[in-house]
Design a protein around this motif. Structure first.
Motif, PDB file in Angstrom:
ATOM      1  N   LEU A  62       8.190  -3.457   1.155  1.00  0.00           N
ATOM      2  CA  LEU A  62       7.261  -3.428   2.284  1.00  0.00           C
ATOM      3  C   LEU A  62       7.124  -2.018   2.855  1.00  0.00           C
ATOM      4  O   LEU A  62       6.021  -1.555   3.150  1.00  0.00           O
ATOM      5  N   MET A  63       8.244  -1.311   2.988  1.00  0.00           N
ATOM      6  CA  MET A  63       8.177   0.083   3.439  1.00  0.00           C
ATOM      7  C   MET A  63       7.407   0.943   2.441  1.00  0.00           C
ATOM      8  O   MET A  63       6.626   1.812   2.832  1.00  0.00           O
ATOM      9  N   ALA A  64       7.645   0.704   1.150  1.00  0.00           N
ATOM     10  CA  ALA A  64       7.001   1.516   0.114  1.00  0.00           C
ATOM     11  C   ALA A  64       5.496   1.311   0.087  1.00  0.00           C
ATOM     12  O   ALA A  64       4.727   2.272  -0.084  1.00  0.00           O
ATOM     13  N   LEU A 185       6.976 -14.316  -3.419  1.00  0.00           N
ATOM     14  CA  LEU A 185       5.575 -14.747  -3.464  1.00  0.00           C
ATOM     15  C   LEU A 185       4.765 -14.033  -2.392  1.00  0.00           C
ATOM     16  O   LEU A 185       3.622 -13.631  -2.626  1.00  0.00           O
ATOM     17  N   TRP A 186       5.368 -13.858  -1.193  1.00  0.00           N
ATOM     18  CA  TRP A 186       4.678 -13.135  -0.122  1.00  0.00           C
ATOM     19  C   TRP A 186       4.484 -11.671  -0.491  1.00  0.00           C
ATOM     20  O   TRP A 186       3.447 -11.078  -0.182  1.00  0.00           O
ATOM     21  N   VAL A 187       5.493 -11.110  -1.141  1.00  0.00           N
ATOM     22  CA  VAL A 187       5.390  -9.709  -1.567  1.00  0.00           C
ATOM     23  C   VAL A 187       4.241  -9.541  -2.558  1.00  0.00           C
ATOM     24  O   VAL A 187       3.431  -8.611  -2.446  1.00  0.00           O
ATOM     25  N   ILE A 188       4.154 -10.444  -3.531  1.00  0.00           N
ATOM     26  CA  ILE A 188       3.078 -10.375  -4.528  1.00  0.00           C
ATOM     27  C   ILE A 188       1.718 -10.510  -3.847  1.00  0.00           C
ATOM     28  O   ILE A 188       0.763  -9.787  -4.171  1.00  0.00           O
ATOM     29  N   LEU A 189       1.626 -11.425  -2.873  1.00  0.00           N
ATOM     30  CA  LEU A 189       0.367 -11.615  -2.146  1.00  0.00           C
ATOM     31  C   LEU A 189      -0.026 -10.331  -1.417  1.00  0.00           C
ATOM     32  O   LEU A 189      -1.197  -9.912  -1.460  1.00  0.00           O
ATOM     33  N   LEU A 190       0.933  -9.683  -0.766  1.00  0.00           N
ATOM     34  CA  LEU A 190       0.643  -8.445  -0.044  1.00  0.00           C
ATOM     35  C   LEU A 190       0.258  -7.317  -1.002  1.00  0.00           C
ATOM     36  O   LEU A 190      -0.608  -6.496  -0.681  1.00  0.00           O
ATOM     37  N   VAL A 191       0.884  -7.282  -2.174  1.00  0.00           N
ATOM     38  CA  VAL A 191       0.527  -6.280  -3.182  1.00  0.00           C
ATOM     39  C   VAL A 191      -0.925  -6.471  -3.615  1.00  0.00           C
ATOM     40  O   VAL A 191      -1.687  -5.508  -3.735  1.00  0.00           O
ATOM     41  N   VAL A 192      -1.317  -7.722  -3.848  1.00  0.00           N
ATOM     42  CA  VAL A 192      -2.699  -8.025  -4.249  1.00  0.00           C
ATOM     43  C   VAL A 192      -3.673  -7.618  -3.144  1.00  0.00           C
ATOM     44  O   VAL A 192      -4.705  -6.971  -3.403  1.00  0.00           O
ATOM     45  N   VAL A 193      -3.346  -7.979  -1.900  1.00  0.00           N
ATOM     46  CA  VAL A 193      -4.236  -7.664  -0.769  1.00  0.00           C
ATOM     47  C   VAL A 193      -4.384  -6.152  -0.595  1.00  0.00           C
ATOM     48  O   VAL A 193      -5.494  -5.625  -0.443  1.00  0.00           O
ATOM     49  N   GLY A 278      -1.084  13.948  -2.910  1.00  0.00           N
ATOM     50  CA  GLY A 278      -2.162  13.135  -2.388  1.00  0.00           C
ATOM     51  C   GLY A 278      -3.279  12.885  -3.378  1.00  0.00           C
ATOM     52  O   GLY A 278      -3.365  13.523  -4.435  1.00  0.00           O
ATOM     53  N   GLY A 279      -4.128  11.915  -3.052  1.00  0.00           N
ATOM     54  CA  GLY A 279      -5.314  11.639  -3.849  1.00  0.00           C
ATOM     55  C   GLY A 279      -5.140  10.649  -4.972  1.00  0.00           C
ATOM     56  O   GLY A 279      -6.119  10.224  -5.575  1.00  0.00           O
ATOM     57  N   VAL A 280      -3.904  10.260  -5.272  1.00  0.00           N
ATOM     58  CA  VAL A 280      -3.644   9.346  -6.384  1.00  0.00           C
ATOM     59  C   VAL A 280      -2.572   8.351  -5.941  1.00  0.00           C
ATOM     60  O   VAL A 280      -1.599   8.726  -5.277  1.00  0.00           O
ATOM     61  N   GLY A 281      -2.758   7.083  -6.310  1.00  0.00           N
ATOM     62  CA  GLY A 281      -1.740   6.103  -5.967  1.00  0.00           C
ATOM     63  C   GLY A 281      -2.056   4.723  -6.489  1.00  0.00           C
ATOM     64  O   GLY A 281      -3.202   4.416  -6.823  1.00  0.00           O
ATOM     65  N   SER A 282      -1.025   3.894  -6.566  1.00  0.00           N
ATOM     66  CA  SER A 282      -1.166   2.523  -7.038  1.00  0.00           C
ATOM     67  C   SER A 282      -0.175   1.643  -6.295  1.00  0.00           C
ATOM     68  O   SER A 282       1.019   1.960  -6.237  1.00  0.00           O
ATOM     69  N   ILE A 283      -0.644   0.560  -5.714  1.00  0.00           N
ATOM     70  CA  ILE A 283       0.237  -0.360  -5.002  1.00  0.00           C
ATOM     71  C   ILE A 283       1.078  -1.158  -5.998  1.00  0.00           C
ATOM     72  O   ILE A 283       2.283  -1.368  -5.785  1.00  0.00           O
TER      73      ILE A 283
END
Length: 334
Positions: A62-64, A185-193, A278-283
């Motif tokens: 969640l912090m990440a 499951l909540w973590v996966i949902l937040l990653v998708v969102v 900066g400028g690049v990233g992936s959840i």
């Protein structure tokens, strides 16, 4: 002609690039580490070990997710570790010492996290303080604030069986004598969102644009200050969520702790493909990166290596991730 050129450019991509680039490599590393530790230690293969890995991963993930946004603007947030503990102490204080309902403590933790996010954003985006310095200051502020509010004593949020302890079942429930880690499951949902937010909303696109070229983004008519602040508010919001996860997993929250949590979160984001410049990233990559750190943290003691070795090996993994980012940027300029 243009279509042929596009097809040719696409066909020149490597298999790894077509599969998602660095996050695909990190996923393979996660799988390899899991197989390695399972092969090396029978105790690692126990169900309780998997539960422990997930328990320790929730608040770091969640912090990440949150800190990925300031990182993608070219900044950073060093306050999330001590902030997590501060928000948990404040929420717990309202529940335990003021008799407030658990939901009030949860909302207080999240709102306080967002307020610190606003403060960080104002310091960086409007007052032009370096992100490192600004968030280092708020790191010290949150560490002291939490200790003052609880008077230097630890706080224990309500136990699972106690009144108000329902929040612990958000992350783990018992069924048939076994702990079921529904928090994943909540973590996966937040990653998708948040993946959708990053790739398909103005906040996400402008966050990446600010990190790529802040001045060009401003000249294109974007309210850079607003979206820059928004990145830190998102970070604060997820630090608040992380404080709830931390309170649900650990029996007692101790004031003065939390220093170092931010390094694990930032490290996970960088390993997962978020660029320090900066400028690049992936959840999704950030999720995989955190699990690299959690597997090392949990698995190395099973093969006889101490926490010091975990820090050394994690440091080398981070160096490798940064080098990959540098090489990718150099290749992009050629």
């Amino acid at each position: 002609m243009a279509n042929n050129t596009t097809k040719k450019a696409g066909s020149n991509k490597s298999f790894i690039d077509r599969m998602g680039g660095q996050k695909f490599i990190v996923l393979l590393v996660v799988i390899a580490l899991f197989i390695f530790f399972c092969a090396m230690s029978p105790n690692f293969r126990k169900y309780t070990t998997f539960i422990n890995i997930l328990d320790f991963s929730y608040y770091i993930v969640l912090m990440a997710i949150g800190v990925a946004f300031p990182l993608m603007t070219g900044g950073v947030d060093l306050s999330i570790g001590t902030g997590l503990v501060c928000y948990s102490l404040v929420g717990g204080y309202l529940i335990v010492h003021k008799g407030m309902p658990t939901i009030v403590g949860i909302l207080a933790a999240i709102i306080l996290g967002m307020l610190i996010g606003v403060l960080n954003g104002v310091l960086v985006a409007i007052m032009d303080l370096p992100a490192f310095l600004a968030t280092l200051c708020t790191c010290m502020i949150t560490r002291g604030l939490g200790s003052i509010i609880v008077g230097g004593f630890g706080i224990s949020w309500p136990a699972a069986a106690a009144p108000g302890g329902w929040f612990r079942s958000i992350f783990k429930i018992q069924s048939g004598g076994q702990n079921i880690p529904i928090g994943f499951l909540w973590v996966i949902l937040l990653v998708v969102v948040m993946t959708f937010v990053l790739n398909h909303t103005k906040i996400g696109r402008y966050t990446l644009a600010i990190g790529s070229n802040k001045e060009a983004t401003r000249l294109s008519g974007v309210n850079v200050r607003f979206y820059h602040i928004a990145a830190y508010v998102i970070c604060g919001f997820f630090a608040g969520l992380a404080s709830i996860a931390y309170s649900a997993i650990f029996a007692t929250v101790q004031p003065g702790s939390g220093a170092g949590f931010e390094l694990e979160a930032i490290g996970g984001a960088i390993i997962g493909g978020v660029s320090m410049t900066g400028g690049v990233g992936s959840i999704t990559g950030t999720l995989f990166g955190v699990f690299v750190i959690c597997l090392l943290k949990t698995g190395l003691p099973f093969i006889g290596l101490t926490a010091n070795w975990q820090q050394i090996i994690t440091g080398f993994v981070l160096i490798a991730a940064v080098l990959v980012d540098i090489l990718k940027r150099k290749a992009g300029k050629e």
